[in-house]
Design an enzyme around this catalytic site. Structure first.
Site, PDB file in Angstrom:
ATOM      1  N   LYS A  77      37.084  -5.042  58.905  1.00  0.00           N
ATOM      2  CA  LYS A  77      36.537  -5.714  58.044  1.00  0.00           C
ATOM      3  C   LYS A  77      35.382  -4.807  57.209  1.00  0.00           C
ATOM      4  CE  LYS A  77      37.785  -9.767  60.418  1.00  0.00           C
ATOM      5  NZ  LYS A  77      37.808  -9.248  61.460  1.00  0.00           N
ATOM      6  N   ASP A 122      43.285  -7.427  64.781  1.00  0.00           N
ATOM      7  CA  ASP A 122      42.459  -8.093  63.966  1.00  0.00           C
ATOM      8  C   ASP A 122      41.350  -7.369  64.417  1.00  0.00           C
ATOM      9  OD1 ASP A 122      41.322 -10.233  61.365  1.00  0.00           O
ATOM     10  OD2 ASP A 122      39.520 -10.169  63.630  1.00  0.00           O
ATOM     11  N   TYR A 125      32.191  -4.680  64.533  1.00  0.00           N
ATOM     12  CA  TYR A 125      32.335  -4.751  66.477  1.00  0.00           C
ATOM     13  C   TYR A 125      32.349  -3.306  67.140  1.00  0.00           C
ATOM     14  CZ  TYR A 125      35.132  -8.991  64.621  1.00  0.00           C
ATOM     15  OH  TYR A 125      35.745 -10.319  64.186  1.00  0.00           O
ATOM     16  N   HIS A 166      33.832  -9.090  55.420  1.00  0.00           N
ATOM     17  CA  HIS A 166      33.182 -10.533  56.252  1.00  0.00           C
ATOM     18  C   HIS A 166      32.336 -10.872  55.717  1.00  0.00           C
ATOM     19  CE1 HIS A 166      32.475  -8.948  60.837  1.00  0.00           C
ATOM     20  NE2 HIS A 166      32.946 -10.733  60.676  1.00  0.00           N
TER      21      HIS A 166
END
Length: 274
Positions: free
Chosen positions: A76, A46, A51, A109
């Site tokens: 996401k 994931d 990120y 998200h």
């Protein structure tokens, strides 16, 4: 390799119930962490655009030699990219960074209700699903009113809602809504960033079963029916987080952990984050 059970999503796609998360892992450390996870036996990874480590994930996947059909990859869409056209462009970028021709699960998200773009965003998600570029579509951090609006105005029910969920924030009302609509509950921050591991009930249960407090909490998630994605960059902890299938918590242990719910978040409130 540990055999990880699957959860069958509402479109009949099988998703591993326990996966590996890379939140807050720098890109240059992500490849080693994901490689350790894959070697330990994880097959679900994931990540998210925000990120900044999709390339690191992609490098590990490519180097693993594991057939693509054995992997389950989630990423996401970030808040700034919501909206129909922006979503499609952002998805292309994520796919290029991952080095894949499709993902297994694509999530919005955050609902970011003040922007009011998640309906248009979801329509783009429906197109990506129809085009076979993702095998399932879902959301993250959606509350019941956000989900109700989505169900009322669009054609496809989310397969997953990934939310903050741990013994101190058990989200019982939201989980009941998920069950009613066949939406899988996926827990991020499943250990409350370690905040729940010192709770006496969890420490006592860990001692009884001869496992760590983290293993107790992860086992609680699995027996509760949650999909769970613990994160670590330490190979031994990565392996330990996967070693949760050799014991089963009693009803009394489950009840003791359920009694720890205080409604306390470690992350943002989905109604206010934009």
């Amino acid at each position: 390799m540990t055999s990880i059970p699957n959860v069958t999503l509402n479109n009949d796609v099988a998703m591993p119930q326990l996966g590996f998360g890379v939140f807050q892992v720098p890109d240059d450390e992500t490849t080693a962490a994901v490689s350790s996870a894959l070697k330990a036996g994880y097959r679900s990874i994931d990540t998210a655009a925000v990120y900044g480590n999709e390339r690191g994930v992609g490098r590990a996947l490519a180097a693993s030699g594991i057939p693509r059909e054995e992997l389950f990859v989630t990423t996401k869409l970030w808040n700034d990219d919501q909206g129909y056209d922006a979503t499609l462009a952002a998805f292309d970028t994520s796919l290029e960074k991952l080095g894949l021709d499709h993902v297994d699960l694509y999530l919005i998200h955050w609902p970011t209700p003040a922007r009011d773009r998640y309906l248009d965003t979801w329509r783009a998600f429906e197109k990506l699903l129809a085009d076979g570029r993702t095998r399932a579509i879902g959301v993250s951090n959606f509350q019941v009113p956000h989900l109700q609006r989505l169900l009322e105005h669009t054609g496809i029910t989310p397969a997953v809602n990934q939310v903050e969920l741990h013994p101190a924030l058990q989200q019982s009302e939201l989980r009941a809504f998920h069950a009613e609509h066949r939406i899988a509950t996926e827990a991020w921050s499943p250990l409350a960033q370690g905040a729940v591991l010192g709770a006496q009930a969890i420490v006592d249960i860990a001692g009884k079963y001869g496992v760590s407090p983290a293993q107790v909490v992860l086992r609680w998630h699995l027996q509760t029916g949650n999909v769970v994605i613990p994160k670590s960059v330490t190979p031994e902890r990565i392996r330990q987080n996967l070693d949760v299938f050799g014991f089963e918590l009693s009803d009394d242990a489950i009840a003791a952990i359920t009694g720890l719910d205080t409604g306390t978040r470690t992350g943002p409130d989905p109604d206010s984050l934009n």
